[in-house]
Design a protein around this motif. Sequence first.
Motif: not given
Length: 462
Positions: A20, A120-122, A125, A131, A134
């Motif tokens: 992360q 964040r999970s990804r 974004e 693209t 995030v």
Amino acid sequence: MNADQRMTDVDSWRRLPAAQQPDWPDPDALKGVLEELASYPPLVFAGECDQLRERIARVAKGEAFLLQGGDCAETFDAITADQVRDKVKTLLQMAAVLTYATSVPVVKIGRIAGQYSKPRSRPIEVRGDLTLPVYRGDAVNGQEFTAEARRPDPERLKRMYHASASTLNLIRAFVTGGYGDLRQVHEWNRDFVNNSPIGARYEALARDIDRALTFLAACGADPGEFHLAEFWSSHEALLLDYEAALTRTDSRTGHSYDVSGHMVWIGERTRQLDHAHVEFAASVRNPVAVKLGPSSTRDDVLGLIDRLDPEREPGRLSFITRMGRDKVRDVLPSLIEIAAEAEAPIAWICDPMHGNTFEAATGHKTRHFDDVLDEVAGFFEAHRGLGSHPGGIHIELTGDDVTECVGGGHPIGLTDLHRRYQTACDPRLNRYQALDLAFQVAELYADRTAPAIPRPRIAQAA
């Protein structure tokens, strides 16, 4: 000691995987910022961290209750005096109710003055054909969906430091300048009870508090604690470069302290035993906490205890459980038993927010008040069944009248979410919902000998 020496003291985490972390595009710019941060004054002092560790030790021993709350993710434009004041005011109001109901001191800790980053999970974004990285919190990049805003900028780390310093100054002014006065806080709570649609439910408790204060005043009792309030800061120690740059060696003891906040925690996504976040937390003397989700295992619990609290020191390690209303009753009891078998003096804290998030038909990420309350009820049930101490709650909240979570005494429906949905990341309880929760947690604590009955779940229909 120069900046390079200070950073070397906590360099061991750099040899391990670190989840992360931002992909900073300019390493030289990052290095310059970190060197500058390492020369800055501490935001908190080592002695204050020691005091908080003593307060949390009382929680672990069953002699105090812990209330931790604040924004999901702070933003640089939300450090006005009014916004900071209203968050502190809400926490003080909650603490006053809990103090009376529990008959033990309430340790008040804000998710504040440092909570500027989020896991964040990804990492990316996607919107249409575009693209971008995030949004990872104001400490890293901006919310706007543009290439310029989403580019990680290390200069934001310095801005986080200054924003945290400003916030801490405001908090200290408020809690010593009248906002910590227990009688004033109780008056605010009486107004809440009088104006709440379900205030009649809380009238008896509010009346009992009023009688207690009146009795003390009649006796001439006016302890200093009535006018001042201890208030501590905490945040997730996510951005390890920043945390390491703000680590100092205490001249009294020679121990290292992360002086970015009184207490720091490790999140569910970064608590791997062989990774950098646990290694960093093991190197500092602050009280530390770890989030435990429903997938937590015996090896996780024992490994974290041995790594972070090998001396079994009360107040050093807290576990913040985030199970979800459907899993807390099944998963939590065994984790409590494992820690007890290891003779670990853990302060157990319930985070009923993160395991109860869902997406409304409108696309808003939200939580239902009844789910939050039910997880707290399950937390109390688990401890009640084992004879252990339900040590506290960890809540995402704001002092503003937002519409981000549904339900509560001033009911918010799914179709109301768009009205004042202002969070930078996850949905928060507004001040009415937070106070509603405090009164109901007070009822749960006062009735620990009786089985808790979950309130019926309100359908999540649009």
